[in-house]
Design a protein around this motif. Sequence first.
Motif, mmCIF file in Angstrom:
data_model
loop_
_atom_site.group_PDB
_atom_site.id
_atom_site.type_symbol
_atom_site.label_atom_id
_atom_site.label_comp_id
_atom_site.label_asym_id
_atom_site.label_seq_id
_atom_site.Cartn_x
_atom_site.Cartn_y
_atom_site.Cartn_z
ATOM 1 N N ALA A 145 0.826 -1.203 0.000
ATOM 2 C CA ALA A 145 0.000 0.000 0.000
ATOM 3 C C ALA A 145 0.866 1.261 0.000
ATOM 4 O O ALA A 145 0.590 2.218 -0.738
ATOM 5 C CB ALA A 145 -0.920 -0.002 1.216
ATOM 6 N N VAL A 146 1.915 1.277 0.798
ATOM 7 C CA VAL A 146 2.779 2.458 0.871
ATOM 8 C C VAL A 146 3.562 2.630 -0.433
ATOM 9 O O VAL A 146 3.732 3.754 -0.920
ATOM 10 C CB VAL A 146 3.739 2.349 2.080
ATOM 11 N N ILE A 147 3.991 1.535 -1.022
ATOM 12 C CA ILE A 147 4.720 1.626 -2.293
ATOM 13 C C ILE A 147 3.823 2.168 -3.396
ATOM 14 O O ILE A 147 4.234 3.009 -4.200
ATOM 15 C CB ILE A 147 5.291 0.244 -2.683
ATOM 16 N N HIS A 148 2.570 1.708 -3.411
ATOM 17 C CA HIS A 148 1.647 2.183 -4.448
ATOM 18 C C HIS A 148 1.274 3.647 -4.260
ATOM 19 O O HIS A 148 0.931 4.322 -5.231
ATOM 20 C CB HIS A 148 0.393 1.318 -4.489
ATOM 21 N N GLN A 194 6.730 -2.076 9.666
ATOM 22 C CA GLN A 194 6.778 -1.097 10.753
ATOM 23 C C GLN A 194 7.281 0.247 10.258
ATOM 24 O O GLN A 194 6.774 1.292 10.653
ATOM 25 C CB GLN A 194 7.669 -1.603 11.887
ATOM 26 N N ILE A 195 8.285 0.227 9.384
ATOM 27 C CA ILE A 195 8.773 1.476 8.787
ATOM 28 C C ILE A 195 7.681 2.108 7.944
ATOM 29 O O ILE A 195 7.490 3.330 7.960
ATOM 30 C CB ILE A 195 10.036 1.204 7.943
ATOM 31 N N ALA A 196 6.936 1.273 7.196
ATOM 32 C CA ALA A 196 5.871 1.780 6.337
ATOM 33 C C ALA A 196 4.787 2.475 7.138
ATOM 34 O O ALA A 196 4.237 3.492 6.700
ATOM 35 C CB ALA A 196 5.264 0.641 5.529
ATOM 36 N N ILE A 197 4.486 1.982 8.327
ATOM 37 C CA ILE A 197 3.436 2.598 9.143
ATOM 38 C C ILE A 197 3.954 3.822 9.878
ATOM 39 O O ILE A 197 3.348 4.898 9.837
ATOM 40 C CB ILE A 197 2.884 1.574 10.156
ATOM 41 N N SER A 198 5.080 3.679 10.549
ATOM 42 C CA SER A 198 5.542 4.752 11.429
ATOM 43 C C SER A 198 6.242 5.879 10.677
ATOM 44 O O SER A 198 6.078 7.049 11.023
ATOM 45 C CB SER A 198 6.476 4.181 12.502
ATOM 46 N N ASN A 199 7.031 5.541 9.668
ATOM 47 C CA ASN A 199 7.845 6.555 9.000
ATOM 48 C C ASN A 199 7.803 6.318 7.494
ATOM 49 O O ASN A 199 8.706 5.739 6.915
ATOM 50 C CB ASN A 199 9.287 6.480 9.529
ATOM 51 N N ARG A 200 6.745 6.795 6.859
ATOM 52 C CA ARG A 200 6.560 6.551 5.433
ATOM 53 C C ARG A 200 7.643 7.217 4.592
ATOM 54 O O ARG A 200 8.048 6.694 3.562
ATOM 55 C CB ARG A 200 5.197 7.059 4.979
ATOM 56 N N ASN A 201 8.099 8.374 5.026
ATOM 57 C CA ASN A 201 9.129 9.087 4.255
ATOM 58 C C ASN A 201 10.393 8.237 4.111
ATOM 59 O O ASN A 201 11.051 8.266 3.077
ATOM 60 C CB ASN A 201 9.466 10.422 4.910
ATOM 61 N N LEU A 229 10.528 4.942 3.977
ATOM 62 C CA LEU A 229 10.286 3.927 2.952
ATOM 63 C C LEU A 229 10.253 4.547 1.560
ATOM 64 O O LEU A 229 10.716 3.936 0.593
ATOM 65 C CB LEU A 229 8.990 3.183 3.233
ATOM 66 N N TYR A 230 9.722 5.770 1.449
ATOM 67 C CA TYR A 230 9.756 6.484 0.160
ATOM 68 C C TYR A 230 11.199 6.678 -0.288
ATOM 69 O O TYR A 230 11.534 6.466 -1.448
ATOM 70 C CB TYR A 230 9.093 7.850 0.260
ATOM 71 N N MET A 231 12.066 7.091 0.658
ATOM 72 C CA MET A 231 13.462 7.307 0.310
ATOM 73 C C MET A 231 14.140 6.012 -0.136
ATOM 74 O O MET A 231 14.905 6.000 -1.109
ATOM 75 C CB MET A 231 14.209 7.917 1.500
ATOM 76 N N ILE A 232 13.836 4.922 0.557
ATOM 77 C CA ILE A 232 14.419 3.633 0.194
ATOM 78 C C ILE A 232 13.974 3.228 -1.208
ATOM 79 O O ILE A 232 14.785 2.842 -2.055
ATOM 80 C CB ILE A 232 14.027 2.548 1.216
ATOM 81 N N SER A 233 12.673 3.365 -1.487
ATOM 82 C CA SER A 233 12.179 2.957 -2.800
ATOM 83 C C SER A 233 12.697 3.860 -3.907
ATOM 84 O O SER A 233 12.991 3.404 -5.017
ATOM 85 C CB SER A 233 10.650 2.915 -2.809
ATOM 86 N N ASN A 234 12.839 5.154 -3.611
ATOM 87 C CA ASN A 234 13.380 6.071 -4.634
ATOM 88 C C ASN A 234 14.832 5.764 -4.934
ATOM 89 O O ASN A 234 15.273 5.867 -6.085
ATOM 90 C CB ASN A 234 13.232 7.513 -4.166
ATOM 91 N N GLU A 235 15.608 5.410 -3.911
ATOM 92 C CA GLU A 235 17.006 5.051 -4.136
ATOM 93 C C GLU A 235 17.132 3.788 -4.982
ATOM 94 O O GLU A 235 18.016 3.661 -5.817
ATOM 95 C CB GLU A 235 17.733 4.853 -2.801
ATOM 96 N N ILE A 236 16.240 2.859 -4.759
ATOM 97 C CA ILE A 236 16.295 1.596 -5.486
ATOM 98 C C ILE A 236 15.898 1.814 -6.946
ATOM 99 O O ILE A 236 16.467 1.203 -7.850
ATOM 100 C CB ILE A 236 15.408 0.549 -4.797
ATOM 101 N N ILE A 237 14.898 2.666 -7.176
ATOM 102 C CA ILE A 237 14.425 2.910 -8.535
ATOM 103 C C ILE A 237 15.525 3.504 -9.399
ATOM 104 O O ILE A 237 15.681 3.153 -10.564
ATOM 105 C CB ILE A 237 13.181 3.806 -8.523
ATOM 106 N N LYS A 238 16.332 4.386 -8.801
ATOM 107 C CA LYS A 238 17.374 5.079 -9.582
ATOM 108 C C LYS A 238 18.519 4.195 -9.949
ATOM 109 O O LYS A 238 18.803 3.161 -9.609
ATOM 110 C CB LYS A 238 17.906 6.261 -8.794
#
Length: 117
Positions: free
Chosen positions: A67-70, A99-106, A108-117
């Motif tokens: 859900a957080v990734i989408h 737990q990261i997705a619930i408590s600190n979404r930013n 997880l956003y940073m992790i996914s953005n780093e992986i995408i690049k």
Amino acid sequence: MTRTRRGYIARRRRTKIRLFTSSFRGAHSRLTRTITQQKIRALVSTHRDRDRQKRDFRRLWITRINAVIHENGASYSYSRFIHDLYKRQLLRNRKRLAQIAISNRNCLYMISNEIIK
């Protein structure tokens, strides 16, 4: 023939079973035969549901991460995210990611953005 007095062993066994089923309702906590049946049934259920609980929690964690990734990028899927984490050797377990997705979404956003690049 004289009457034989029975020992205490059978009574001790039954009281031990009664203590296990003391919180059950009706005959399930009063009659010896149904008490033993309900004890067996309860133990089977706990053994079965221990594995089911692990499955259910894993499904919950995957749903939360997905859900957080989408929310972040609609084209990025959960399976692709996990695959990329494995490739970069960054994968924590799914419980921690949820737990990261619930408590600190930013984060997880940073992790996914780093992986995408």
